[in-house]
Design a protein around this motif. Structure first.
Motif, PDB file in Angstrom:
ATOM      1  N   UNK A  59       0.833  -1.207   0.000  1.00  0.00           N
ATOM      2  CA  UNK A  59       0.000   0.000   0.000  1.00  0.00           C
ATOM      3  C   UNK A  59       0.867   1.257   0.000  1.00  0.00           C
ATOM      4  N   UNK A  60       1.977   1.215   0.687  1.00  0.00           N
ATOM      5  CA  UNK A  60       2.913   2.348   0.764  1.00  0.00           C
ATOM      6  C   UNK A  60       3.380   2.741  -0.634  1.00  0.00           C
ATOM      7  N   UNK A  61       3.863   1.756  -1.396  1.00  0.00           N
ATOM      8  CA  UNK A  61       4.298   2.048  -2.765  1.00  0.00           C
ATOM      9  C   UNK A  61       3.114   2.458  -3.640  1.00  0.00           C
ATOM     10  N   UNK A 102     -11.443   6.501  -1.148  1.00  0.00           N
ATOM     11  CA  UNK A 102     -11.474   5.130  -0.628  1.00  0.00           C
ATOM     12  C   UNK A 102     -10.219   4.839   0.185  1.00  0.00           C
ATOM     13  N   UNK A 103      -9.077   5.301  -0.307  1.00  0.00           N
ATOM     14  CA  UNK A 103      -7.811   5.027   0.372  1.00  0.00           C
ATOM     15  C   UNK A 103      -7.762   5.661   1.756  1.00  0.00           C
ATOM     16  N   UNK A 104      -8.219   6.889   1.882  1.00  0.00           N
ATOM     17  CA  UNK A 104      -8.098   7.560   3.177  1.00  0.00           C
ATOM     18  C   UNK A 104      -9.231   7.195   4.126  1.00  0.00           C
ATOM     19  N   UNK A 105     -10.290   6.580   3.614  1.00  0.00           N
ATOM     20  CA  UNK A 105     -11.377   6.116   4.476  1.00  0.00           C
ATOM     21  C   UNK A 105     -11.103   4.756   5.075  1.00  0.00           C
ATOM     22  N   UNK A 152      -4.143   5.727   8.118  1.00  0.00           N
ATOM     23  CA  UNK A 152      -3.089   6.293   7.280  1.00  0.00           C
ATOM     24  C   UNK A 152      -2.986   5.474   6.005  1.00  0.00           C
ATOM     25  N   UNK A 153      -2.332   6.025   4.996  1.00  0.00           N
ATOM     26  CA  UNK A 153      -2.372   5.387   3.683  1.00  0.00           C
ATOM     27  C   UNK A 153      -1.699   4.024   3.632  1.00  0.00           C
ATOM     28  N   UNK A 154      -0.679   3.815   4.467  1.00  0.00           N
ATOM     29  CA  UNK A 154       0.006   2.519   4.461  1.00  0.00           C
ATOM     30  C   UNK A 154      -0.516   1.582   5.538  1.00  0.00           C
ATOM     31  N   UNK A 201       4.559   8.288   3.076  1.00  0.00           N
ATOM     32  CA  UNK A 201       3.546   8.502   2.040  1.00  0.00           C
ATOM     33  C   UNK A 201       2.464   9.466   2.520  1.00  0.00           C
ATOM     34  N   UNK A 202       2.231   9.506   3.818  1.00  0.00           N
ATOM     35  CA  UNK A 202       1.257  10.468   4.340  1.00  0.00           C
ATOM     36  C   UNK A 202       1.782  11.891   4.253  1.00  0.00           C
ATOM     37  N   UNK A 203       3.101  12.062   4.392  1.00  0.00           N
ATOM     38  CA  UNK A 203       3.684  13.391   4.204  1.00  0.00           C
ATOM     39  C   UNK A 203       3.447  13.858   2.776  1.00  0.00           C
ATOM     40  N   UNK A 204       3.745  12.992   1.818  1.00  0.00           N
ATOM     41  CA  UNK A 204       3.659  13.391   0.414  1.00  0.00           C
ATOM     42  C   UNK A 204       2.210  13.520  -0.057  1.00  0.00           C
ATOM     43  N   UNK A 205       1.455  12.452   0.054  1.00  0.00           N
ATOM     44  CA  UNK A 205       0.066  12.494  -0.410  1.00  0.00           C
ATOM     45  C   UNK A 205      -0.774  13.412   0.462  1.00  0.00           C
ATOM     46  N   UNK A 206      -0.489  13.412   1.762  1.00  0.00           N
ATOM     47  CA  UNK A 206      -1.240  14.275   2.661  1.00  0.00           C
ATOM     48  C   UNK A 206      -1.046  15.741   2.336  1.00  0.00           C
ATOM     49  N   UNK A 207       0.179  16.119   1.951  1.00  0.00           N
ATOM     50  CA  UNK A 207       0.419  17.511   1.561  1.00  0.00           C
ATOM     51  C   UNK A 207      -0.429  17.891   0.362  1.00  0.00           C
TER      52      UNK A 207
END
Length: 204
Positions: free
Chosen positions: A92-94, A139-142, A146-148, A155-161
């Motif tokens: 999921x992280x990748x 769907x991913x954030x629900x 966290x995403x991973x 990945x939360x730093x990048x996608x979350x930003x």
């Protein structure tokens, strides 16, 4: 400051993502502010990033550009920060790293530029259409905190930003799942410190 890790940035850029990541990592680094215009296109900086843009990092003899790559690199090179899942739990992280760097970035930028693929072009652009990207991201954030998975990671730093900026500037729909996810991230001490450091560099 340690000379092992240099951070090239501008406070009015995506460098804010990397600043947050560096603060999460918690190791000493030197900040080098690169002004827009001639400085970013100067030969000295083009040796760091031939694209002539920030952010970039130099870690010892290694240079890394592109926000997603920098975040992933820092998570790997400083494993004690715990910002990457164990290697056998990184699917999921990748997945969401590349999804955010690909479809999310492309779809939101196209929206900003007023580019809307015609129906017959949707298979060609890679992300189908913005609504498909947002539904997938929602769907991913629900599904998990966290995403991973259950733990915060790079990945939360990048996608979350991207989600945070999208909510702030109106490039993402203000769906409740996005708001709840961003609320979980935006109050992190490293995020608050990063914002304070960058805000202090913004010209008055």
């Amino acid at each position: 400051m340690s000379s092992d890790l240099k951070f090239y940035t501008n406070p009015m850029s995506r460098g804010r993502i990397v600043r947050w990541m560096l603060e999460e990592v918690g190791v000493p680094y030197e900040t080098i502010v690169v002004e827009y215009g001639d400085a970013m296109k100067a030969p000295d900086f083009l040796r760091i990033n031939p694209m002539g843009k920030v952010p970039a990092i130099r870690h010892k003899s290694s240079i890394v550009t592109e926000c997603a790559a920098i975040c992933a690199y820092l998570a790997d090179i400083f494993p004690n920060a715990g910002l990457a899942p164990p290697i056998d739990r990184r699917a999921a992280y990748y997945r969401w790293f590349f999804f955010a760097a690909g479809p999310v970035e492309a779809a939101t930028m196209n929206k900003t530029l007023g580019v809307v693929p015609a129906d017959e072009q949707r298979r060609m652009v890679g992300y189908d259409r913005l609504e498909t990207v947002l539904d997938t991201l929602e769907t991913a954030v629900k599904d998990t905190p966290y995403l991973a998975g259950s733990d915060f990671s790079a990945v939360d730093v990048y996608a979350g930003s991207q989600i945070g900026w999208g909510l702030q500037f109106g490039t993402l729909e203000k769906r409740q799942a996005f708001i709840d996810y961003w609320d979980r991230l935006s109050s992190r001490p490293a995020k608050v410190r990063a914002d304070e450091l960058d805000d202090a560099l913004v010209p008055n």
